[in-house]
Design a protein around this motif. Structure first.
Motif, PDB file in Angstrom:
ATOM      1  N   PRO A 100      46.289  41.970  43.308  1.00 34.22           N
ATOM      2  CA  PRO A 100      47.641  42.372  43.721  1.00 34.22           C
ATOM      3  C   PRO A 100      48.192  41.441  44.791  1.00 34.22           C
ATOM      4  O   PRO A 100      47.430  40.789  45.513  1.00 34.22           O
ATOM      5  N   ILE A 101      49.527  41.356  44.899  1.00 32.32           N
ATOM      6  CA  ILE A 101      50.113  40.576  45.976  1.00 32.32           C
ATOM      7  C   ILE A 101      49.657  41.156  47.307  1.00 32.32           C
ATOM      8  O   ILE A 101      49.532  42.353  47.471  1.00 32.32           O
ATOM      9  N   ARG A 102      49.437  40.274  48.239  1.00 32.68           N
ATOM     10  CA  ARG A 102      48.662  40.634  49.418  1.00 32.68           C
ATOM     11  C   ARG A 102      49.457  41.249  50.570  1.00 32.68           C
ATOM     12  O   ARG A 102      48.934  42.062  51.336  1.00 32.68           O
ATOM     13  N   THR A 103      50.717  40.892  50.705  1.00 34.82           N
ATOM     14  CA  THR A 103      51.454  41.213  51.922  1.00 34.82           C
ATOM     15  C   THR A 103      51.835  42.684  52.055  1.00 34.82           C
ATOM     16  O   THR A 103      52.051  43.173  53.153  1.00 34.82           O
ATOM     17  N   PHE A 104      51.892  43.403  50.923  1.00 31.09           N
ATOM     18  CA  PHE A 104      52.382  44.777  50.946  1.00 31.09           C
ATOM     19  C   PHE A 104      51.261  45.776  50.698  1.00 31.09           C
ATOM     20  O   PHE A 104      50.240  45.432  50.083  1.00 31.09           O
ATOM     21  N   PRO A 105      51.422  47.015  51.156  1.00 30.75           N
ATOM     22  CA  PRO A 105      50.361  48.017  50.994  1.00 30.75           C
ATOM     23  C   PRO A 105      49.995  48.231  49.530  1.00 30.75           C
ATOM     24  O   PRO A 105      50.860  48.313  48.667  1.00 30.75           O
ATOM     25  N   LEU A 106      48.705  48.318  49.270  1.00 24.99           N
ATOM     26  CA  LEU A 106      48.226  48.511  47.906  1.00 24.99           C
ATOM     27  C   LEU A 106      48.266  49.992  47.543  1.00 24.99           C
ATOM     28  O   LEU A 106      47.826  50.847  48.310  1.00 24.99           O
ATOM     29  N   ILE A 107      48.816  50.284  46.365  1.00 27.69           N
ATOM     30  CA  ILE A 107      48.790  51.641  45.838  1.00 27.69           C
ATOM     31  C   ILE A 107      47.519  51.832  45.016  1.00 27.69           C
ATOM     32  O   ILE A 107      46.685  52.669  45.316  1.00 27.69           O
ATOM     33  N   ARG A 108      47.361  51.022  43.979  1.00 27.97           N
ATOM     34  CA  ARG A 108      46.128  51.038  43.190  1.00 27.97           C
ATOM     35  C   ARG A 108      46.121  49.852  42.228  1.00 27.97           C
ATOM     36  O   ARG A 108      47.166  49.497  41.672  1.00 27.97           O
ATOM     37  N   ASP A 109      44.969  49.268  42.033  1.00 24.23           N
ATOM     38  CA  ASP A 109      44.773  48.166  41.096  1.00 24.23           C
ATOM     39  C   ASP A 109      45.731  47.008  41.407  1.00 24.23           C
ATOM     40  O   ASP A 109      45.594  46.382  42.439  1.00 24.23           O
ATOM     41  N   LEU A 110      46.719  46.761  40.538  1.00 27.41           N
ATOM     42  CA  LEU A 110      47.633  45.637  40.713  1.00 27.41           C
ATOM     43  C   LEU A 110      49.007  46.070  41.214  1.00 27.41           C
ATOM     44  O   LEU A 110      49.931  45.257  41.264  1.00 27.41           O
ATOM     45  N   VAL A 111      49.149  47.343  41.604  1.00 28.50           N
ATOM     46  CA  VAL A 111      50.446  47.883  42.012  1.00 28.50           C
ATOM     47  C   VAL A 111      50.509  48.015  43.533  1.00 28.50           C
ATOM     48  O   VAL A 111      49.643  48.624  44.149  1.00 28.50           O
ATOM     49  N   THR A 112      51.553  47.434  44.119  1.00 30.11           N
ATOM     50  CA  THR A 112      51.741  47.498  45.572  1.00 30.11           C
ATOM     51  C   THR A 112      53.046  48.212  45.913  1.00 30.11           C
ATOM     52  O   THR A 112      53.953  48.332  45.085  1.00 30.11           O
ATOM     53  N   ASP A 113      53.136  48.659  47.163  1.00 29.07           N
ATOM     54  CA  ASP A 113      54.324  49.339  47.666  1.00 29.07           C
ATOM     55  C   ASP A 113      55.231  48.296  48.323  1.00 29.07           C
ATOM     56  O   ASP A 113      54.947  47.815  49.413  1.00 29.07           O
ATOM     57  N   VAL A 114      56.329  47.945  47.656  1.00 26.34           N
ATOM     58  CA  VAL A 114      57.226  46.900  48.163  1.00 26.34           C
ATOM     59  C   VAL A 114      58.458  47.490  48.854  1.00 26.34           C
ATOM     60  O   VAL A 114      59.478  46.818  49.002  1.00 26.34           O
ATOM     61  N   SER A 115      58.373  48.731  49.298  1.00 25.65           N
ATOM     62  CA  SER A 115      59.532  49.394  49.892  1.00 25.65           C
ATOM     63  C   SER A 115      60.001  48.705  51.176  1.00 25.65           C
ATOM     64  O   SER A 115      61.163  48.849  51.569  1.00 25.65           O
ATOM     65  N   TYR A 116      59.120  47.957  51.833  1.00 21.81           N
ATOM     66  CA  TYR A 116      59.492  47.184  53.027  1.00 21.81           C
ATOM     67  C   TYR A 116      60.740  46.344  52.761  1.00 21.81           C
ATOM     68  O   TYR A 116      61.651  46.256  53.595  1.00 21.81           O
ATOM     69  N   ASN A 117      60.802  45.719  51.593  1.00 16.94           N
ATOM     70  CA  ASN A 117      61.917  44.837  51.260  1.00 16.94           C
ATOM     71  C   ASN A 117      63.229  45.601  51.128  1.00 16.94           C
ATOM     72  O   ASN A 117      64.291  45.115  51.538  1.00 16.94           O
ATOM     73  N   TYR A 118      63.168  46.807  50.576  1.00 13.84           N
ATOM     74  CA  TYR A 118      64.382  47.600  50.421  1.00 13.84           C
ATOM     75  C   TYR A 118      64.831  48.195  51.757  1.00 13.84           C
ATOM     76  O   TYR A 118      66.033  48.360  52.004  1.00 13.84           O
ATOM     77  N   GLU A 119      63.878  48.507  52.607  1.00 14.69           N
ATOM     78  CA  GLU A 119      64.226  48.985  53.946  1.00 14.69           C
ATOM     79  C   GLU A 119      64.955  47.903  54.729  1.00 14.69           C
ATOM     80  O   GLU A 119      65.936  48.168  55.428  1.00 14.69           O
TER      81      GLU A 119
END
Length: 261
Positions: A100-119
């Motif tokens: 998974p992309i490294r900079t954002f919190p990991l949810i599971r497997d290859l899925v991350t939480d990218v909500s930082y960008n929308y905030e």
């Protein structure tokens, strides 16, 4: 003609960079052998893994055409869109590692939480024309359209955000730093002759943390739309901020203009 490829895929809810201390339940790299056919991309192989070996593998995707930005991941350590990474670029004997992309919190497997960008996007003042200008009354010159057209190609895959070391290596910078994706948005609005909502240069310096960027151009290198993020957006914005803040002639001119008004 098809062949059996070796894949190593991150599974679990723990970060890949925590594998030294993580347990198997937290997360680990799992090895697979999976069929690859001519013309396929990494996302095709991930889908085949879901269909044949790991039906619970979590992966985010949508268009499979390089336009939605959903399938961002790190393939052999490089941030990429899985749907745009052809298997023909790898040697058949090579093990392809997908994490998974490294900079954002990991949810599971290859899925991350990218909500930082929308905030961060919500913090930016929206575009607004000057008072009294009705729809259809304003005409833009083609040169003004072309200046910002490049930035509108952004598909919000957030690979530039992921690779930016300001937040990739320093979690503590996230509250003050908006990142490359939002800098091109600020530059786009700053170049728009009709935008009258806010001082984009002041906002970029005071609120977005553009001063943290030391223009390593890593964001431009991973952009799947080949936007010149650093050269055409960040550097011009930084130069305008410096002119506004530190150039003595510009500073004096602003004082005289303010006194006359």
């Amino acid at each position: 003609m098809g062949y059996q490829a070796k894949f190593r895929v991150w599974r679990g809810a723990g970060r890949p960079d925590e594998t030294i201390t993580a347990t198997e339940a937290d997360g680990a790299l799992h090895d697979y052998e999976v069929e690859v056919n001519e013309g396929e991309v990494v996302l095709d192989v991930i889908h085949r893994l879901q269909q044949t070996q790991t039906p619970d593998l979590a992966v985010r995707w949508n268009c499979k055409a390089g336009k939605c930005g959903s399938c961002s991941a790190e393939v052999n350590g490089k941030p990429r869109l899985m749907c745009m990474t052809r298997m023909s670029t790898f040697d058949e004997a090579e093990t392809v590692t997908v994490t998974p992309i490294r900079t954002f919190p990991l949810i599971r497997d290859l899925v991350t939480d990218v909500s930082y960008n929308y905030e961060k996007a919500r913090e930016m003042p929206a575009f607004a024309p000057p008072p009294g200008v009705e729809p259809g009354e304003y005409r833009m010159q083609q040169v003004d359209v072309e200046r910002s057209q490049e930035f509108r190609k952004c598909i919000e895959c957030f690979l530039c955000q992921n690779t930016c070391h300001v937040v990739r290596d320093h979690e503590e910078n996230k509250p003050e730093f908006s990142g490359p994706r939002l800098f091109i948005r600020a530059a786009e609005l700053d170049m728009h002759p009709l935008d009258d909502r806010a001082d984009r240069k002041e906002f970029a310096q005071a609120e977005q943390g553009i001063g943290y960027c030391n223009i390593t151009k890593c964001c431009s290198e991973v952009c799947p739309e080949h936007i010149h993020i650093t050269d055409n957006a960040i550097i011009p914005m930084k130069e305008r901020v410096v002119d506004r803040k530190y150039d003595p002639i510009t500073w004096l001119g602003s004082k005289i203009g303010r006194r006359k008004s």
